[in-house]
Design a protein around this motif. Structure first.
Motif: not given
Length: 442
Positions: A276-291
């Motif tokens: 439940e605590r995890k559900r309350r945390r916001p979600g996000a999409v992060l596009h990361v480019h790295l070698h």
């Protein structure tokens, strides 16, 4: 050249192209003259018989450019500044950039002399790299020289990333030092009872604060009853900026904010489950480019879409407030096509990786928030597989409209290369290295 008012469309375009070349050549000539003046004043004035000692105000050699550039007489700048009709400090800055380009960024300087890029972009790179030693700056020089055909913003982002890569330890120390400058300032109230809030935050915190403000503003925008209850002073046609300002005030009232977001019951439950605590945390999409090398070493530079180059630990801090879901790396070896007009998320994601910038010539747009155009127009009665990364061009909305309604044509030569022809016949080749003028058949 004939007065612009008597030129036809083709002649105006031809004159505009000529003017760009002439302007760039004039700027190169200016830098060359500044360098010539530096060369004329590169000997030590204190070695001249009868020279006034430095302690009495006499002239001396000073380091104007970065490591590896020749020193120049301090007092020579005044006369050059007069000739250039500029301030001495402005002239000193130009000379520093010119010296850095010639002695520290020779590959980029060659591109400038070939009129292949805007002079101000190269000078900006020179000033950005001045803190690097002559050995490390070569990394930036090679990358920038290869990218000068790209939009200025993209070139500067590449330079920024390479500066970090050239000396990650020094950059990490600068990041740590700058974090100590964080702060929040509130100005006094003006005659209307309004105050200005200025905050200097770490990127991660700023992103999440901005996202939360947007979320609350959207809730207020979509609920007339909520606005009438809590903000009866707001007009019916309230704008987004004003709603964001109101939303910021909600962050100071966590109990009200939790209720607004529908989290109050869970927030007040002390024994809420981990899920439940995890559900309350916001979600996000992060596009990361790295070698892969950065992952293996645990240090290095990553490019975060919309944010730019960051150290790996800065990327980790971006995700500190959210649920994390790792998505597999896209396999770009093969072409993906679908039997539909709309581009599905799978094609959109692949296109954003293959062609991260707007495909319109000389565009400065670097974002996923673009339209996806079919270079070969979609035919409802045509063959299957018309939509895919073999037939897609990311375009900003204005560029998409111009291509659709004004007679531009674009041929997609491969998955990352486009040949554009304007309504009056100008041609440009756009690929992963930027926009290129066409001298002959492609």
């Amino acid at each position: 050249m004939n007065p612009p008012e008597i030129l036809d469309a083709a002649a105006v375009l031809a004159a505009a192209e000529t003017t760009v070349r002439e302007r760039r050549q004039a700027q190169v000539d200016d830098l060359s003259l500044v360098l010539a003046w530096a060369d004329l004043h590169g000997h030590d004035p204190q070695q001249t018989p009868g020279a006034v000692p430095v302690r009495f105000g006499g002239d001396q050699l000073v380091e104007i450019g970065g490591d590896g550039t020749p020193w120049v007489q301090d007092l020579c700048l005044g006369e050059l500044a007069i000739a250039r009709q500029a301030h001495v400090l402005s002239t000193r800055s130009v000379m520093a950039d010119a010296l850095d380009l010639r002695h520290r960024l020779p590959l980029t300087w060659a591109k400038v002399q070939q009129l292949a890029c805007e002079t101000w972009v190269a000078c900006k790179v020179a000033s950005m790299t001045r803190g690097l030693d002559r050995r490390r700056v070569a990394v930036v020089d090679a990358a920038v020289a290869a990218a000068v055909a790209c939009a200025p913003g993209r070139v500067l982002r590449i330079a920024e990333a390479k500066i970090i890569e050239a000396d990650t330890q020094a950059h990490a120390e600068r990041v740590a030092e700058q974090r100590r400058t964080r702060g929040v300032v509130m100005t006094p109230a003006d005659e209307h009872g309004l105050r200005v809030l200025i905050a200097r935050l770490e990127t991660a915190d700023a992103v999440w604060v901005d996202a939360m403000i947007d979320r609350v503003a959207d809730l207020l925008a979509g609920d007339d009853e909520l606005r009438a209850t809590h903000h009866p002073d707001l007009p019916a046609e309230v704008g987004k900026d004003e709603l964001r300002a109101v939303a910021l005030g909600w962050l100071a009232r966590p109990h009200d904010l939790a209720e607004l977001l529908g989290l109050l019951d869970a927030a007040e439950t002390e024994d809420a489950s981990g899920a439940e605590r995890k559900r309350r945390r916001p979600g996000a999409v992060l596009h990361v480019h790295l070698h892969q090398a950065a992952l293996d070493a645990g240090i290095g530079v990553a490019r975060v879409e919309e944010l730019g180059p960051l150290l790996l630990d800065q990327v980790a801090r971006l995700l500190a407030h959210t649920n994390v879901t790792l998505r597999p790396v896209l396999d770009l070896a093969n072409t993906v096509a679908v039997d539909a007009y709309e581009h599905p998320a799978s094609v959109r994601d692949r296109t954003a990786v293959l062609v991260p910038a707007d495909a319109f010539p000389h565009s400065t747009t670097l974002t996923r928030r673009v339209d996806l155009d079919h270079p070969v127009p979609y035919d409802p009665g045509g063959p299957p597989g018309q939509t895919g990364d073999h037939n897609v061009a990311p375009l900003a909305r204005r560029h998409h409209r111009a291509k659709t309604h004004l007679g531009y044509t674009v041929d997609q030569l491969d998955r990352t290369t486009y040949l554009w022809t304007t309504p009056h016949g100008l041609q440009r080749l756009v690929d992963h290295t930027g926009t290129h003028l066409i001298d002959g058949p492609v």
